[in-house]
Design a protein around this motif. Sequence first.
Motif, PDB file in Angstrom:
ATOM      1  N   GLY A  52      49.344  -9.895  61.541  1.00  0.00           N
ATOM      2  CA  GLY A  52      50.391 -10.294  60.600  1.00  0.00           C
ATOM      3  C   GLY A  52      50.212 -11.732  60.159  1.00  0.00           C
ATOM      4  N   ALA A  53      48.950 -12.158  60.022  1.00  0.00           N
ATOM      5  CA  ALA A  53      48.641 -13.583  59.867  1.00  0.00           C
ATOM      6  C   ALA A  53      48.449 -14.028  58.426  1.00  0.00           C
ATOM      7  CB  ALA A  53      47.381 -13.917  60.665  1.00  0.00           C
ATOM      8  N   SER A  54      48.644 -13.141  57.471  1.00  0.00           N
ATOM      9  CA  SER A  54      48.376 -13.534  56.089  1.00  0.00           C
ATOM     10  C   SER A  54      49.487 -14.396  55.500  1.00  0.00           C
ATOM     11  CB  SER A  54      48.171 -12.291  55.214  1.00  0.00           C
ATOM     12  OG  SER A  54      49.338 -11.490  55.205  1.00  0.00           O
ATOM     13  N   ARG A  55      50.670 -14.367  56.133  1.00  0.00           N
ATOM     14  CA  ARG A  55      51.783 -15.188  55.643  1.00  0.00           C
ATOM     15  C   ARG A  55      52.860 -15.268  56.718  1.00  0.00           C
ATOM     16  NH1 ARG A  55      54.412 -11.205  50.980  1.00  0.00           N
ATOM     17  NH2 ARG A  55      54.316  -9.259  52.169  1.00  0.00           N
ATOM     18  N   GLY A  56      53.901 -16.033  56.444  1.00  0.00           N
ATOM     19  CA  GLY A  56      55.035 -16.117  57.357  1.00  0.00           C
ATOM     20  C   GLY A  56      54.698 -16.751  58.694  1.00  0.00           C
ATOM     21  N   ILE A  57      55.366 -16.287  59.743  1.00  0.00           N
ATOM     22  CA  ILE A  57      55.194 -16.840  61.082  1.00  0.00           C
ATOM     23  C   ILE A  57      53.756 -16.690  61.558  1.00  0.00           C
ATOM     24  CG2 ILE A  57      55.891 -16.611  63.504  1.00  0.00           C
ATOM     25  CD1 ILE A  57      58.636 -15.671  62.495  1.00  0.00           C
ATOM     26  N   GLY A  58      53.145 -15.540  61.284  1.00  0.00           N
ATOM     27  CA  GLY A  58      51.771 -15.319  61.708  1.00  0.00           C
ATOM     28  C   GLY A  58      50.817 -16.352  61.132  1.00  0.00           C
ATOM     29  N   LYS A  59      50.997 -16.687  59.869  1.00  0.00           N
ATOM     30  CA  LYS A  59      50.153 -17.702  59.229  1.00  0.00           C
ATOM     31  C   LYS A  59      50.352 -19.052  59.903  1.00  0.00           C
ATOM     32  CE  LYS A  59      49.295 -20.002  54.793  1.00  0.00           C
ATOM     33  NZ  LYS A  59      49.644 -20.066  53.348  1.00  0.00           N
ATOM     34  N   GLU A  60      51.607 -19.432  60.175  1.00  0.00           N
ATOM     35  CA  GLU A  60      51.881 -20.724  60.818  1.00  0.00           C
ATOM     36  C   GLU A  60      51.245 -20.798  62.205  1.00  0.00           C
ATOM     37  OE1 GLU A  60      53.346 -23.421  59.471  1.00  0.00           O
ATOM     38  OE2 GLU A  60      53.331 -22.257  57.623  1.00  0.00           O
ATOM     39  N   ILE A  61      51.312 -19.703  62.945  1.00  0.00           N
ATOM     40  CA  ILE A  61      50.707 -19.676  64.285  1.00  0.00           C
ATOM     41  C   ILE A  61      49.192 -19.799  64.183  1.00  0.00           C
ATOM     42  CG2 ILE A  61      50.300 -18.220  66.306  1.00  0.00           C
ATOM     43  CD1 ILE A  61      53.158 -17.102  65.850  1.00  0.00           C
ATOM     44  N   ALA A  62      48.601 -19.107  63.215  1.00  0.00           N
ATOM     45  CA  ALA A  62      47.149 -19.193  63.021  1.00  0.00           C
ATOM     46  C   ALA A  62      46.731 -20.619  62.677  1.00  0.00           C
ATOM     47  CB  ALA A  62      46.715 -18.233  61.917  1.00  0.00           C
ATOM     48  N   ILE A  63      47.492 -21.283  61.823  1.00  0.00           N
ATOM     49  CA  ILE A  63      47.189 -22.671  61.453  1.00  0.00           C
ATOM     50  C   ILE A  63      47.266 -23.574  62.677  1.00  0.00           C
ATOM     51  CG2 ILE A  63      48.076 -24.678  60.195  1.00  0.00           C
ATOM     52  CD1 ILE A  63      48.914 -22.746  57.961  1.00  0.00           C
ATOM     53  N   ALA A  64      48.291 -23.395  63.497  1.00  0.00           N
ATOM     54  CA  ALA A  64      48.460 -24.231  64.687  1.00  0.00           C
ATOM     55  C   ALA A  64      47.305 -24.041  65.663  1.00  0.00           C
ATOM     56  CB  ALA A  64      49.789 -23.903  65.368  1.00  0.00           C
ATOM     57  N   LEU A  65      46.935 -22.802  65.924  1.00  0.00           N
ATOM     58  CA  LEU A  65      45.834 -22.532  66.842  1.00  0.00           C
ATOM     59  C   LEU A  65      44.523 -23.138  66.323  1.00  0.00           C
ATOM     60  CD1 LEU A  65      46.664 -18.825  67.710  1.00  0.00           C
ATOM     61  CD2 LEU A  65      46.665 -20.720  69.331  1.00  0.00           C
ATOM     62  N   ALA A  66      44.273 -22.964  65.031  1.00  0.00           N
ATOM     63  CA  ALA A  66      43.054 -23.514  64.435  1.00  0.00           C
ATOM     64  C   ALA A  66      43.075 -25.040  64.451  1.00  0.00           C
ATOM     65  CB  ALA A  66      42.888 -22.998  63.010  1.00  0.00           C
ATOM     66  N   SER A  67      44.231 -25.632  64.231  1.00  0.00           N
ATOM     67  CA  SER A  67      44.361 -27.091  64.233  1.00  0.00           C
ATOM     68  C   SER A  67      44.032 -27.679  65.596  1.00  0.00           C
ATOM     69  CB  SER A  67      45.791 -27.504  63.839  1.00  0.00           C
ATOM     70  OG  SER A  67      46.106 -27.086  62.536  1.00  0.00           O
ATOM     71  N   LEU A  68      44.277 -26.898  66.649  1.00  0.00           N
ATOM     72  CA  LEU A  68      44.031 -27.357  68.014  1.00  0.00           C
ATOM     73  C   LEU A  68      42.634 -26.974  68.520  1.00  0.00           C
ATOM     74  CD1 LEU A  68      47.544 -26.580  69.527  1.00  0.00           C
ATOM     75  CD2 LEU A  68      46.602 -28.819  68.938  1.00  0.00           C
ATOM     76  N   GLY A  69      41.818 -26.471  67.624  1.00  0.00           N
ATOM     77  CA  GLY A  69      40.422 -26.245  67.976  1.00  0.00           C
ATOM     78  C   GLY A  69      40.035 -24.830  68.345  1.00  0.00           C
ATOM     79  N   ALA A  70      40.950 -23.887  68.199  1.00  0.00           N
ATOM     80  CA  ALA A  70      40.610 -22.494  68.490  1.00  0.00           C
ATOM     81  C   ALA A  70      39.884 -21.859  67.314  1.00  0.00           C
ATOM     82  CB  ALA A  70      41.876 -21.702  68.803  1.00  0.00           C
ATOM     83  N   LYS A  71      39.074 -20.855  67.617  1.00  0.00           N
ATOM     84  CA  LYS A  71      38.473 -20.019  66.584  1.00  0.00           C
ATOM     85  C   LYS A  71      39.442 -18.861  66.356  1.00  0.00           C
ATOM     86  CE  LYS A  71      33.905 -21.012  68.515  1.00  0.00           C
ATOM     87  NZ  LYS A  71      33.430 -21.928  67.480  1.00  0.00           N
TER      88      LYS A  71
END
Length: 257
Positions: free
Chosen positions: A20-39
């Motif tokens: 559910g990562a294309s928008r909404g909460i899922g997108k925000e979580i994906a951005i946060a994880l990527a910002s912290l260095g996760a793939k």
Amino acid sequence: MEYTLTSMFGIQGEVAIVTGASRGIGKEIAIALASLGAKVVLVSVKPTYLFHTVTELQEKGFDVIGIPADTTKKDNVQAMVDLVAEQFGKIDILVNCAGVSHLENAVDFEEAMWDWVMEVNLKGTFLMCQAVGKYMVQRKKGRIINISSVLGLHGRAQDMAYAPSKAAMDQLTKSLAVEWAKENINVNAVAPTFTSNDVKIGLLGNQEKLDWVLQRIPKGKLCEMDWIVGPVIFLCSPCAEFVTGHILYVDGGWTIG
């Protein structure tokens, strides 16, 4: 013990799947994880939205890819998860954020809508946990976070499928946590209240329903999507090593009373 940001919150190099990562909460979580260095692997059933989101994040320099998949279809899920494991060699984090809702009076609630909500919210979550869990069990390591809702504990009128689906998700979370605890896999849920984004996309329906929600939140305001991100990151991190089977309410106090 020496405490550092890396030892406490470090998720650099971790491989995460977010549905559910294309928008909404899922997108925000994906951005946060990527910002912290996760793939991060972004998953969505909507290819167009997914393409735009992945392109946006890649242009910002984030290490992300997108894979369209229908999480309610076992073969679809298994193929996607196998692809991620093959490409990255591991899966460390799973965030199940894909979800749908439908509001209708109980006596008129359509069977097809009931099935749809249950399939996406509950069956889809289980199928993702099952497929990813096989790889996590092999490595004796993993973090799974299911995005639930305060409505899993407190129902509301016309919410005949969504609220029960989230209550069942909470119990699924606890059952998986018990089964996989000795495998070093933590399974938790984050259960937010309504967000300001819910108003934008019409999930609250009208002013009367919005007022009903606000009256039940001691803080007197809706949750912002980025306020949900912190608890999710905490549960993904080494900080939450001994936290499993927990439903973390991000609700402004809704569940106090």
